[in-house]
Design a protein around this motif. Structure first.
Motif, PDB file in Angstrom:
ATOM      1  N   ARG A 149       9.511  76.042  63.892  1.00 18.08           N
ATOM      2  CA  ARG A 149       8.954  74.969  63.832  1.00 18.08           C
ATOM      3  C   ARG A 149       9.499  74.568  66.041  1.00 18.08           C
ATOM      4  N   THR A 150       7.898  73.579  66.199  1.00 16.51           N
ATOM      5  CA  THR A 150       7.778  73.437  67.486  1.00 16.51           C
ATOM      6  C   THR A 150       9.636  73.174  67.825  1.00 16.51           C
ATOM      7  N   SER A 154       8.168  70.792  73.531  1.00 15.93           N
ATOM      8  CA  SER A 154       7.140  70.602  73.376  1.00 15.93           C
ATOM      9  C   SER A 154       6.242  68.853  72.586  1.00 15.93           C
ATOM     10  N   ALA A 164       1.202  66.892  66.029  1.00 15.80           N
ATOM     11  CA  ALA A 164       2.196  67.651  65.394  1.00 15.80           C
ATOM     12  C   ALA A 164       2.024  68.321  63.544  1.00 15.80           C
ATOM     13  N   ALA A 167       0.770  72.846  63.769  1.00 13.95           N
ATOM     14  CA  ALA A 167       2.132  73.174  63.345  1.00 13.95           C
ATOM     15  C   ALA A 167       2.292  73.778  62.234  1.00 13.95           C
ATOM     16  N   ASN A 187      13.678  77.949  63.800  1.00 13.54           N
ATOM     17  CA  ASN A 187      13.654  77.420  64.890  1.00 13.54           C
ATOM     18  C   ASN A 187      13.192  78.408  65.565  1.00 13.54           C
ATOM     19  N   SER A 188      12.718  78.412  67.430  1.00 14.97           N
ATOM     20  CA  SER A 188      13.179  78.851  67.789  1.00 14.97           C
ATOM     21  C   SER A 188      14.515  79.575  68.435  1.00 14.97           C
TER      22      SER A 188
END
Ligand code: PLP
Length: 312
Positions: A149-150, A154, A164, A167, A187-188
């Motif tokens: 997920r962005t 960003s 968006a 993505a 997520n990150s």
């Protein structure tokens, strides 16, 4: 749903034939996907013979928030959103009684490359409305995507900007290549976020868990409604907390929720079958949600449905 275009669209303040709503290929919206949008549902209420648009005001206020976060000029955006409020009602009337509709109110930048000052950009708006098919009942198969997920750093997951959504293209293709219905994105931080169109809830021992907004999820309107519904149930406890990937596989049941998906049960994730393909919490939430959408069960929230009458 998108295969057959309706005859009518709401375009820059008025109803227009579908084919009139065009922008140039070099426009900012066509080039960089500079639009903010919402997806709403209008449910036909067969008892009262009118439509009920779910959470119209929450959607319009999220549209305004998306525009603010991505720096659309404020005054012009507000004008467009006011017109869209009227437009939703006019379009539902024009589409006619008897069917359910999915509506896409959108505000876009037609001209002005990366512009943000009022004199730098020209805004436009439209609402496309489609006949909405009933959501399939069968429980979904999901995979955890290798794509993330962005992050907020960003493109914020709080912003529904067209660009968006690129993505989600590769995750969706990845899911299809694995023969699955949907991709769940982490997520990150490697915890669970959401899919490209829905929030995720997992259930274990009567505790229902969904990731908090800080874990990279859209502030989904259905997610909020589901949390409210779950809080009304004496037999379940709902919490917003991070979900590590492995906890997905240990869930008794899981479901996705969103305007388009409504409430959809998840049968398996990465080939691991959950204990119940459609568990009791999922089916309970689904029944309550849909009966409120249809006006059969009254919601305690008076703004849940915005009614649209049809003059005979
Ligand atoms: C990325 C994403 N997550 C979740 C959702 C569900 O949001 P909502 O319940 O407001 O339709 C959507 C749909 O708008 C979405 O695009």
């Amino acid at each position: 749903m998108y295969e057959e275009n309706p005859e009518v669209i709401w375009w820059n303040g008025r109803l227009a034939p579908w084919g009139e709503a065009t922008v140039h290929v070099t426009s900012e919206v066509a080039t960089r996907g500079t639009n903010v949008f919402e997806g709403l549902r209008a449910y036909w209420q067969s008892e009262s013979e009118r439509h009920g648009v779910v959470h119209l005001e929450r959607h319009l206020s999220r549209l305004g928030r998306s525009a603010r976060l991505i720096r659309f000029p404020a005054a012009a955006t507000a004008e467009h959103i006011d017109q869209l409020r009227t437009g939703v009602v006019e379009l539902v009337r024009a589409l006619g009684p008897g069917s359910d509709y999915y509506l896409r109110p959108t505000v876009f930048i037609e001209q002005g490359r990366y512009g943000w000052r009022p004199d730098e950009v020209r805004l436009g708006s439209y609402i496309a409305g489609y006949r909405a098919d009933p959501t399939p009942m069968h429980p979904m198969t999901c995979v955890v995507s290798t794509w993330r997920r962005t992050p907020d750093a960003s493109i914020s997951p709080l912003v529904k900007v067209g660009a968006a959504y690129q993505a989600f293209r590769l995750p969706r293709i990845e899911a299809a290549m694995h023969g699955a219905d949907e991709a769940i994105l982490l997520n990150s931080q490697d915890t669970v976020a959401e899919t490209g169109g829905a929030a995720i809830f997992i259930v274990r021992d009567a505790t229902v868990v969904t990731p908090p907004l800080a874990d990279g999820v859209l502030d989904s309107i259905t997610r909020r409604t589901v949390i409210e519904l779950l809080r009304e149930r004496p037999d379940t406890h709902v919490v917003e907390r991070s979900i590590p990937r492995s906890e997905l596989y240990a869930a008794d049941e899981a479901f996705l929720c969103g305007t388009l998906d409504e409430i959809r049960a998840v049968a398996s994730i990465d080939g691991v079958a959950l204990r119940w393909p459609t568990g009791p919490v999922t089916s309970g939430v689904r029944t309550s949600y849909l009966s409120r959408c249809r006006g059969v069960e009254k919601s305690g929230d008076r703004e849940f449905l915005h009614f649209v009458d049809h003059v005979a």
